[in-house]
Design a protein around this motif. Structure first.
Motif, PDB file in Angstrom:
ATOM      1  N   LEU A  25     -71.229  60.321 -73.033  1.00  0.00           N
ATOM      2  CA  LEU A  25     -70.978  61.759 -73.155  1.00  0.00           C
ATOM      3  C   LEU A  25     -71.572  62.306 -74.443  1.00  0.00           C
ATOM      4  O   LEU A  25     -72.071  63.430 -74.478  1.00  0.00           O
ATOM      5  CB  LEU A  25     -69.470  62.032 -73.106  1.00  0.00           C
ATOM      6  N   GLU A  26     -71.515  61.505 -75.520  1.00  0.00           N
ATOM      7  CA  GLU A  26     -72.123  61.925 -76.772  1.00  0.00           C
ATOM      8  C   GLU A  26     -73.622  62.089 -76.610  1.00  0.00           C
ATOM      9  O   GLU A  26     -74.244  62.959 -77.196  1.00  0.00           O
ATOM     10  CB  GLU A  26     -71.818  60.910 -77.870  1.00  0.00           C
ATOM     11  N   THR A  27     -74.223  61.210 -75.786  1.00  0.00           N
ATOM     12  CA  THR A  27     -75.657  61.323 -75.516  1.00  0.00           C
ATOM     13  C   THR A  27     -75.950  62.649 -74.841  1.00  0.00           C
ATOM     14  O   THR A  27     -76.893  63.348 -75.175  1.00  0.00           O
ATOM     15  CB  THR A  27     -76.124  60.165 -74.610  1.00  0.00           C
ATOM     16  N   LYS A  28     -75.119  63.002 -73.870  1.00  0.00           N
ATOM     17  CA  LYS A  28     -75.294  64.285 -73.187  1.00  0.00           C
ATOM     18  C   LYS A  28     -75.186  65.446 -74.183  1.00  0.00           C
ATOM     19  O   LYS A  28     -75.995  66.368 -74.196  1.00  0.00           O
ATOM     20  CB  LYS A  28     -74.236  64.449 -72.099  1.00  0.00           C
ATOM     21  N   TYR A  41     -81.767  67.316 -66.602  1.00  0.00           N
ATOM     22  CA  TYR A  41     -81.653  66.639 -67.894  1.00  0.00           C
ATOM     23  C   TYR A  41     -81.376  65.152 -67.700  1.00  0.00           C
ATOM     24  O   TYR A  41     -80.616  64.753 -66.823  1.00  0.00           O
ATOM     25  CB  TYR A  41     -80.513  67.258 -68.721  1.00  0.00           C
ATOM     26  N   ASP A  42     -81.974  64.330 -68.537  1.00  0.00           N
ATOM     27  CA  ASP A  42     -81.778  62.882 -68.471  1.00  0.00           C
ATOM     28  C   ASP A  42     -80.712  62.420 -69.463  1.00  0.00           C
ATOM     29  O   ASP A  42     -80.502  63.033 -70.498  1.00  0.00           O
ATOM     30  CB  ASP A  42     -83.088  62.155 -68.801  1.00  0.00           C
ATOM     31  N   VAL A  43     -80.058  61.335 -69.097  1.00  0.00           N
ATOM     32  CA  VAL A  43     -79.119  60.657 -69.986  1.00  0.00           C
ATOM     33  C   VAL A  43     -79.763  59.353 -70.421  1.00  0.00           C
ATOM     34  O   VAL A  43     -80.348  58.643 -69.614  1.00  0.00           O
ATOM     35  CB  VAL A  43     -77.788  60.365 -69.255  1.00  0.00           C
ATOM     36  N   ASP A  44     -79.691  59.028 -71.689  1.00  0.00           N
ATOM     37  CA  ASP A  44     -80.342  57.822 -72.214  1.00  0.00           C
ATOM     38  C   ASP A  44     -79.467  57.247 -73.323  1.00  0.00           C
ATOM     39  O   ASP A  44     -79.338  57.837 -74.386  1.00  0.00           O
ATOM     40  CB  ASP A  44     -81.731  58.176 -72.735  1.00  0.00           C
ATOM     41  N   MET A  45     -78.860  56.095 -73.060  1.00  0.00           N
ATOM     42  CA  MET A  45     -77.990  55.475 -74.049  1.00  0.00           C
ATOM     43  C   MET A  45     -78.338  53.998 -74.184  1.00  0.00           C
ATOM     44  O   MET A  45     -78.370  53.269 -73.197  1.00  0.00           O
ATOM     45  CB  MET A  45     -76.518  55.605 -73.645  1.00  0.00           C
ATOM     46  N   ASP A  51     -72.960  39.800 -76.965  1.00  0.00           N
ATOM     47  CA  ASP A  51     -73.756  38.579 -76.834  1.00  0.00           C
ATOM     48  C   ASP A  51     -75.178  38.746 -77.363  1.00  0.00           C
ATOM     49  O   ASP A  51     -76.008  37.853 -77.227  1.00  0.00           O
ATOM     50  CB  ASP A  51     -73.802  38.111 -75.381  1.00  0.00           C
ATOM     51  N   GLY A  52     -75.457  39.909 -77.949  1.00  0.00           N
ATOM     52  CA  GLY A  52     -76.789  40.158 -78.500  1.00  0.00           C
ATOM     53  C   GLY A  52     -77.739  40.833 -77.539  1.00  0.00           C
ATOM     54  O   GLY A  52     -78.879  41.144 -77.897  1.00  0.00           O
ATOM     55  N   SER A  53     -77.298  41.077 -76.313  1.00  0.00           N
ATOM     56  CA  SER A  53     -78.136  41.754 -75.328  1.00  0.00           C
ATOM     57  C   SER A  53     -78.306  43.225 -75.700  1.00  0.00           C
ATOM     58  O   SER A  53     -77.439  43.827 -76.331  1.00  0.00           O
ATOM     59  CB  SER A  53     -77.505  41.668 -73.930  1.00  0.00           C
ATOM     60  N   THR A  54     -79.415  43.799 -75.279  1.00  0.00           N
ATOM     61  CA  THR A  54     -79.657  45.229 -75.457  1.00  0.00           C
ATOM     62  C   THR A  54     -79.575  45.897 -74.097  1.00  0.00           C
ATOM     63  O   THR A  54     -80.328  45.546 -73.182  1.00  0.00           O
ATOM     64  CB  THR A  54     -81.039  45.481 -76.076  1.00  0.00           C
ATOM     65  N   GLN A  55     -78.675  46.838 -73.949  1.00  0.00           N
ATOM     66  CA  GLN A  55     -78.450  47.480 -72.660  1.00  0.00           C
ATOM     67  C   GLN A  55     -78.779  48.965 -72.747  1.00  0.00           C
ATOM     68  O   GLN A  55     -78.243  49.678 -73.590  1.00  0.00           O
ATOM     69  CB  GLN A  55     -77.002  47.284 -72.221  1.00  0.00           C
ATOM     70  N   THR A  56     -79.665  49.398 -71.865  1.00  0.00           N
ATOM     71  CA  THR A  56     -80.061  50.805 -71.821  1.00  0.00           C
ATOM     72  C   THR A  56     -79.646  51.412 -70.491  1.00  0.00           C
ATOM     73  O   THR A  56     -79.995  50.899 -69.432  1.00  0.00           O
ATOM     74  CB  THR A  56     -81.578  50.959 -72.000  1.00  0.00           C
ATOM     75  N   THR A  57     -78.873  52.494 -70.562  1.00  0.00           N
ATOM     76  CA  THR A  57     -78.437  53.213 -69.373  1.00  0.00           C
ATOM     77  C   THR A  57     -79.144  54.557 -69.354  1.00  0.00           C
ATOM     78  O   THR A  57     -79.072  55.321 -70.319  1.00  0.00           O
ATOM     79  CB  THR A  57     -76.915  53.429 -69.371  1.00  0.00           C
ATOM     80  N   MET A  58     -79.845  54.823 -68.250  1.00  0.00           N
ATOM     81  CA  MET A  58     -80.601  56.058 -68.128  1.00  0.00           C
ATOM     82  C   MET A  58     -80.304  56.704 -66.789  1.00  0.00           C
ATOM     83  O   MET A  58     -79.859  56.035 -65.854  1.00  0.00           O
ATOM     84  CB  MET A  58     -82.108  55.788 -68.250  1.00  0.00           C
ATOM     85  N   GLY A  59     -80.557  57.990 -66.687  1.00  0.00           N
ATOM     86  CA  GLY A  59     -80.379  58.649 -65.403  1.00  0.00           C
ATOM     87  C   GLY A  59     -80.463  60.146 -65.508  1.00  0.00           C
ATOM     88  O   GLY A  59     -80.481  60.715 -66.595  1.00  0.00           O
ATOM     89  N   THR A  60     -80.531  60.746 -64.350  1.00  0.00           N
ATOM     90  CA  THR A  60     -80.522  62.199 -64.254  1.00  0.00           C
ATOM     91  C   THR A  60     -79.165  62.609 -63.733  1.00  0.00           C
ATOM     92  O   THR A  60     -78.705  62.084 -62.708  1.00  0.00           O
ATOM     93  CB  THR A  60     -81.624  62.696 -63.304  1.00  0.00           C
ATOM     94  N   GLU A  81     -78.440  49.615 -60.625  1.00  0.00           N
ATOM     95  CA  GLU A  81     -78.436  51.057 -60.377  1.00  0.00           C
ATOM     96  C   GLU A  81     -77.042  51.469 -59.906  1.00  0.00           C
ATOM     97  O   GLU A  81     -76.350  50.689 -59.246  1.00  0.00           O
ATOM     98  CB  GLU A  81     -79.472  51.441 -59.319  1.00  0.00           C
ATOM     99  N   TYR A  82     -76.657  52.691 -60.274  1.00  0.00           N
ATOM    100  CA  TYR A  82     -75.336  53.208 -59.927  1.00  0.00           C
ATOM    101  C   TYR A  82     -75.460  54.584 -59.276  1.00  0.00           C
ATOM    102  O   TYR A  82     -76.335  55.383 -59.638  1.00  0.00           O
ATOM    103  CB  TYR A  82     -74.459  53.323 -61.175  1.00  0.00           C
ATOM    104  N   TYR A  83     -74.560  54.853 -58.339  1.00  0.00           N
ATOM    105  CA  TYR A  83     -74.484  56.181 -57.728  1.00  0.00           C
ATOM    106  C   TYR A  83     -73.887  57.186 -58.722  1.00  0.00           C
ATOM    107  O   TYR A  83     -73.288  56.781 -59.729  1.00  0.00           O
ATOM    108  CB  TYR A  83     -73.610  56.127 -56.470  1.00  0.00           C
ATOM    109  N   PRO A  84     -74.011  58.484 -58.447  1.00  0.00           N
ATOM    110  CA  PRO A  84     -73.439  59.501 -59.348  1.00  0.00           C
ATOM    111  C   PRO A  84     -71.937  59.355 -59.560  1.00  0.00           C
ATOM    112  O   PRO A  84     -71.417  59.770 -60.601  1.00  0.00           O
ATOM    113  CB  PRO A  84     -73.760  60.814 -58.624  1.00  0.00           C
ATOM    114  N   ASN A  85     -71.234  58.728 -58.593  1.00  0.00           N
ATOM    115  CA  ASN A  85     -69.790  58.531 -58.748  1.00  0.00           C
ATOM    116  C   ASN A  85     -69.467  57.300 -59.597  1.00  0.00           C
ATOM    117  O   ASN A  85     -68.301  56.986 -59.832  1.00  0.00           O
ATOM    118  CB  ASN A  85     -69.105  58.431 -57.388  1.00  0.00           C
ATOM    119  N   GLY A  86     -70.498  56.583 -60.039  1.00  0.00           N
ATOM    120  CA  GLY A  86     -70.306  55.417 -60.896  1.00  0.00           C
ATOM    121  C   GLY A  86     -70.277  54.087 -60.161  1.00  0.00           C
ATOM    122  O   GLY A  86     -70.317  53.026 -60.791  1.00  0.00           O
TER     123      GLY A  86
END
Length: 226
Positions: A25-28, A41-45, A51-60, A81-86
C-alpha cells in the motif's frame, strides 16, 4: 525428473497474496495512487526475505499481480501470479542461466482451486542433476572455478569478463539435446584479448556427450551451438 534435488520443489497448495500488505500500500501511495485506484498504474515492491531471497511483486491494479523470487542459492528462481482478489493463479520455476521450461507448473482458478498441471520435463530422459555432473568433469578438466552443485551460488551475470556456467535444452529434428557452456573472462587466461570457452553437447536419450569444444572467443556473450 522433477523429484531430483536440482529442480526446485514447487507444490500445488493454494495460497494468497496479501494485497493489503502495508508495504504494498505504501508503494501505491508513493506513486500518488489514491482511491479510486486506476488500473493504468503499476505496483512495484521489492523486499529481501529472511533467507536472503529477493522478492519483487509487480502488477496493474485490478489485474494480475506477478511475483518473482530470486533465490541466493540453487539453479532455479520462483515465479508466481495472483488474481486481483489475491488468490494464486500460477506457480512455476525458471532456470537462472538460460530461458526454457523446467519442472512443474500449476494453474489455479480465481477461487484457488488447482485446474491444470504441466510437467515441462515430460519426454526428457536425462535429469538436470546428470547434466551438472557432466559439467563438473569439464570444470575440473579445464581448471574453472565454478560450483555446479545443487546448492551452488550461480553467477547470473553472464558478461565476457565473468566466469560462469550456462545450461540449456534444445530440440532439433525431433531429437532432444542439452548444452553446457563454461565461460572464463579474458582477464583469467594467458591471452587477455579473448574469453576462454568450453561447450558440451549431450544427447538427452542416452545422457552421453556427443561433442565438446574448447575455444577462445572475442568478447562474445553467445556460445557456439554444437
Amino acid at each position: 525428473m522433477n523429484k531430483n534435488k536440482y529442480i526446485m520443489p514447487m507444490d500445488s497448495i493454494t495460497e494468497t497474496l496479501n494485497i493489503n500488505n502495508p508495504r504494498l500500500l505504501e508503494t501505491k501511495k508513493a506513486q500518488g495512487l489514491v482511491e479510486p485506484y486506476s488500473s493504468r498504474y503499476d505496483v512495484d515492491m521489492t523486499e529481501t526475505l529472511s533467507d536472503g531471497s529477493t522478492q519483487t511483486t509487480m502488477g496493474t491494479l485490478g489485474l494480475v499481480y506477478s511475483q518473482r523470487t530470486l533465490l541466493p542459492k540453487g539453479w532455479f528462481d520462483l515465479y508466481k501470479e495472483y488474481y486481483p482478489n489475491g488468490n494464486i493463479k500460477l506457480k512455476r520455476i525458471y532456470n537462472k542461466t538460460s530461458k526454457g521450461d523446467y519442472g512443474l507448473m500449476y494453474e489455479f482458478d480465481e477461487h484457488g482451486k488447482l485446474t491444470k498441471t504441466i510437467n515441462f520435463d515430460e519426454g526428457w530422459k536425462t535429469s538436470f542433476e546428470t547434466i551438472t555432473e557432466i559439467a563438473k568433469k569439464y570444470i575440473q578438466k579445464f581448471n574453472y572455478k565454478i560450483d555446479a552443485s545443487a546448492n551452488a551460488v550461480i553467477n547470473t551475470d553472464q558478461q565476457w569478463t565473468k566466469q560462469y556456467i550456462k545450461i540449456w535444452r534444445k530440440e532439433n529434428d525431433g531429437k532432444k539435446y542439452w548444452q553446457i557452456g563454461l565461460n572464463k573472462g579474458h582477464f583469467e587466461n594467458p591471452d587477455d584479448k579473448k574469453c576462454e570457452r568450453v561447450i558440451i553437447l549431450v544427447d538427452d536419450r542416452s545422457g552421453k556427450v556427443l561433442k565438446n569444444e574448447h575455444y577462445f572467443d572475442w568478447y562474445n556473450r553467445f556460445f557456439k551451438e554444437l
